[in-house]
Structures are given as C-alpha cells and as structure tokens.
Scaffold this active site. Structure first.
Site, mmCIF file in Angstrom:
data_model
loop_
_atom_site.group_PDB
_atom_site.id
_atom_site.type_symbol
_atom_site.label_atom_id
_atom_site.label_comp_id
_atom_site.label_asym_id
_atom_site.label_seq_id
_atom_site.Cartn_x
_atom_site.Cartn_y
_atom_site.Cartn_z
ATOM 1 N N ASP A 22 41.356 77.853 38.608
ATOM 2 C CA ASP A 22 40.062 77.794 37.897
ATOM 3 C C ASP A 22 39.461 76.397 37.709
ATOM 4 O OD1 ASP A 22 41.299 80.207 37.439
ATOM 5 O OD2 ASP A 22 41.264 80.068 35.262
ATOM 6 N N GLU A 187 38.901 87.373 31.814
ATOM 7 C CA GLU A 187 39.410 86.018 31.703
ATOM 8 C C GLU A 187 38.197 85.110 31.803
ATOM 9 O OE1 GLU A 187 43.815 86.177 33.664
ATOM 10 O OE2 GLU A 187 42.198 86.234 35.105
HETATM 11 C C1 FRU Z 1 42.216 82.890 35.562
HETATM 12 C C2 FRU Z 1 43.467 82.539 34.802
HETATM 13 C C3 FRU Z 1 43.133 82.203 33.357
HETATM 14 C C4 FRU Z 1 44.254 81.305 32.950
HETATM 15 C C5 FRU Z 1 44.524 80.530 34.208
HETATM 16 C C6 FRU Z 1 45.945 80.140 34.386
HETATM 17 O O1 FRU Z 1 42.306 82.682 36.936
HETATM 18 O O2 FRU Z 1 44.393 83.612 34.882
HETATM 19 O O3 FRU Z 1 42.970 83.335 32.523
HETATM 20 O O4 FRU Z 1 43.915 80.458 31.886
HETATM 21 O O5 FRU Z 1 44.102 81.350 35.283
HETATM 22 O O6 FRU Z 1 46.112 79.274 35.464
#
Ligand code: FRU
Length: 457
Positions: A22, A187
């Site tokens: 992300d 998310e």
């Molecule tokens: C989304 C996610 C988020 C989390 C991160 C962990 O892709 O699953 O919810 O904070 O990646 O790397």
C-alpha cells in the site's frame, strides 16, 4: 543504467529492491510530495512491514529516501496516513509546523493506531512515546487510519477500518473520541470532500473503500451518511489500497493505488526481480453529474505530459476490418489517446504490446456498451477479461491509455471509468494495432506519444 530489468516499470513508482504494497502517508509539504509505502526490504513477498519513503517535486519523478519507520516493541508498521500539523496542535514541534504520521502498529494479538513525527521535512522520524494513541478495538481488525483536518469543526478526523468503518475526532492527534461506526468491511478507507461539476458551493463527500469502491454522501464532522450504494472505483484487477494526498498545494484530490491484487501479489515474486510491487499513476479525482447520478471521475494528472517525447497523430480515418493504421508504430512505454465515432462495427479498439502470440486488447463492444481490457494473451502469469459499462457520449467513445513495461491503465470517456491492469509481455512484444470487427468505425483522432523513463538522471 538503473531500472532496466525485465518488466521494470519505467514511469510508475517501484522500489529498487524488495516488496512493496500500500501507498502510505501521502502528504505535500515544503515543495515536496511524500510517498511512503508498505515495505519489506528483506524479501520479495509480504513480511514484517516498514514504511519505505520517496519524495517528488512533480509527482512524476521520484527520489528514494531511507526507510522512514521500522518495526519496534509495539509491532510492525502497517498502513496509515500523514498530515502537516500547521499549528502544532500535537505539541511535537515547539510551535512550528511539522509532519505527523498516523499508522497501525500490528502485532500478533492486536492492531493499534500510533504516531510518529518529523520536524525536518520527513528526513528523520521519531515515534511518539505515548504510543499507541488508540487501542480501543485492539482485538479485532482495526487498522489503516486516514487523518485529515476538518475546518468546520476545527478538529482532526480519523477514518479507520476493520470489521467496521469508524470515525474518530481529536483536537491534537493524540486524544481520540469515537464519533460513529458503520458496518462496512474494508481496508484502507479514505474520506474527502469534492465539488460537484467544479462548483465550490456544491460539494459532496466521498468515502473510498480501499480504492475498490466508493460511496458519495455527506459528512458533518461525526458521521458519513451515504447517498449512493457502493459504486465500483476501478474496473481492473490491479488497483487496491488507494490513498489520496493531504495538503495538496493546488487543492486537487490526487490518488495513488497499489497496482496489484492480494490474490496473486506474493506469487509475482517469481516474475519481477529484484523487486515486487508497483504503484499506479497518480489519478486526479473529481465529481461529475451523469444521467444516472453523480459519479467519481479519475484522470491522469497533467504533470505526466512532461514525459511525452515523440508524437504521431492521425485524424478522421475510417477503420475497417483487416487494416492496421498503426502497423509502423512500436513501443512499450506509450501514452495513447483515441477518440472513436461509432459506426457499424460490433467491436473496435486498440491492441497494445502485440508480438509473437501475445497481445493485450482494449476494446469497445457497441451492443453491450462495454469498454474492456483482455489480458488472456498478454504474457506471463496473469489472465482475465475486465469490463466497464460505458455509454457513448455524442456517439463517441474515448480511450486514454498508459502502456508501461508491465502495466496498462485505460481511462474511458475522460475518466468516467478506469481499468488498471498488470501485464507481463515479452520485451519484444511492442506492436500496436487499431481494429474494427463486423463493420467500420470512424477514428476522429488518435495521438500516440512515446514516454520517457522517469528514472533518467
Ligand atoms: C491492505 C493491507 C492493510 C494493512 C497492510 C499491511 O493491502 O492489508 O489493511 O495495513 O496491507 O501491509
């Protein structure tokens, strides 16, 4: 020469080595756009998360900086956001402005929100000694805080995900009060206000659900009230965990997605080397009224035009089956803008990255009013056909493409729909085709630009 490995994105952000997911902490401050990202420096698959860091003056050329946040005794560092604390509400900066990052601390038995701050433009970071600042739902999914300043209530607002989307407010970024909850699983939520049809006196709020979908509605400082169902944000497979910039200097709302998909992201470690993970281009967001209602529009930012090099233009051509106007043009890093006027063709469009038994089709099916990307013959690892509903406007359909060494982004009718997709064609597949099936179509105009690499020194 750097950044010339097989499949290496030439004008999309990727880390030199290691795993990226992300985008995090997107904020503009003192002449620089900051992009942090979920980073596993020691591997090409997901692992203990750090915040990688890069800066850009123009959102096109990025400079890598050292890792900003490392795992610590509270856990690893998952997704979150950053803001400029202009008036030192946090008390971290001796009355001066500074950058505060709000992120998730993740450990085996919980997820909590924590702070880190920088008083030197993001070069060095210190974690707040009072961390975590929020552990109310520690036992559940409780993560990905996105924070912004809400002028009307003069408070910081946090939208945070997990089993529910929760909204908190705070006067100082340290003490948070729960204001509302809604039963939405996502998310990486984001929440922002946009003018409708460019009218600053008529605004709506957008709740983005990790870049996969969005609601349009209202927000009063405590509660987001949706006025639409969840609408799709990107019709392609490879746009996720989107975030928008805080403090964008021109008041624009600019979003970057992780250009990947959890279904296969880790498997791509066997495809790209020595990195795994890439961001989409920055997309500028706006709201526009269509016959079916207000919808989110996404357009590539105009700064990308700086990458344009050679240019070919065609205008007012009739395209019939069995012809290829583009037979002489090649390229694996291209921007293409095509406008078609519907004719008798049942299907028409472009093929990119064509070569020996490889092609990626971008087409329009007239009867179904559908724009599609077909990557079934694109190359290694990935397949699928992805469709977006798209009505012609004035009997015309516009396709705006960005073709890179391992991706394709297609904007239909000036950003009404977007299809973002990874592809892994062989390097030799650099042909182009313009095609019509079952009749003809008029090409009003077509521009093909060769794009230069953003990594040129
Ligand atoms: C989304 C996610 C988020 C989390 C991160 C962990 O892709 O699953 O919810 O904070 O990646 O790397």
């Amino acid at each position: 020469m750097r950044y010339t490995e097989r499949y290496r994105p030439q004008f999309h952000f990727s880390p030199e080595r290691g795993w990226l997911n992300d985008p995090n902490g997107m904020v503009y401050y003192n002449g620089e756009y900051h992009l942090f990202y979920q980073y596993h420096p020691a591997g090409k698959t997901w692992g203990p998360m750090h915040w990688g860091h890069a800066v850009s003056k123009d959102l096109v050329h990025w400079e890598h900086l050292p890792i900003a946040l490392y795992p610590d005794h509270l856990g690893t560092v998952w997704s979150g956001s950053a803001v400029v604390d202009w008036h030192d509400t946090s008390g971290f900066f001796n009355g001066e402005p500074g950058i505060v990052a709000i992120f998730t601390h993740a450990e085996v038995d919980g997820q909590m929100q924590s702070l880190a701050y920088s008083s030197d433009g993001g070069r060095t970071w210190r974690k707040y000694e009072g961390n975590p600042v929020l552990d109310q739902f520690k036992g559940e999914d409780f993560r990905d805080p996105k924070v912004f300043w809400h002028e009307e209530t003069k408070e910081w607002i946090m939208v945070v995900a997990g089993g529910k989307v929760r909204i908190y407010s705070s006067p100082n970024l340290r003490d948070w009060t729960l204001r509302s909850e809604s039963d939405i699983w996502t998310e990486c939520p984001d929440l922002f206000e946009l003018p409708v049809d460019g009218d600053p006196n008529n605004t709506k709020w957008v709740l983005s659900l990790g870049g996969r979908g969005y609601h349009i509605g209202t927000f009063d400082g405590e509660r987001f009230v949706p006025e639409t169902a969840a609408l799709p944000m990107n019709y392609g497979p490879d746009a996720y965990a989107a975030q928008t910039f805080s403090d964008e200097p021109n008041g624009r709302r600019i979003m970057i997605n992780w250009m990947n998909n959890w279904e296969y992201a880790n498997n791509l470690a066997s495809i790209t080397d020595p990195w795994n993970g890439v961001m989409t281009l920055p997309y500028e967001l706006s709201l526009k009224t269509y016959p079916e209602g207000i919808r989110l529009v996404q357009q590539p930012i105009p700064e990308l035009q700086r990458l344009r090099r050679t240019h070919c233009r065609f205008a007012n051509e009739k395209i019939e089956p069995g012809t290829n106007l583009l037979a002489e043009i090649r390229g694996a890093q291209l921007e293409i803008i095509a406008e078609f006027e519907l004719g008798t063709a049942a299907e028409f469009g472009l093929k990119v990255r064509t070569g020996d038994r490889e092609e990626t089709a971008v087409g329009y099916r007239t009867a179904d009013r559908v724009l599609f990307v077909d990557r079934n013959q694109s190359g290694a690892a990935l397949s699928g056909v992805y469709e977006a509903p798209l009505a012609p406007e004035n009997n015309r359909v516009k396709m705006h493409l960005f073709v890179d060494w391992s991706s394709l982004e297609v904007f239909g009718n000036d950003g009404k729909v977007v299809i973002t997709s990874l592809l892994f064609p062989s390097q030799a597949s650099d042909g182009l085709e313009l095609s019509a099936v079952g009749g003809d179509v008029r090409l009003s105009a077509l521009d093909v630009y060769e794009l230069e690499s953003m990594w040129l020194d």
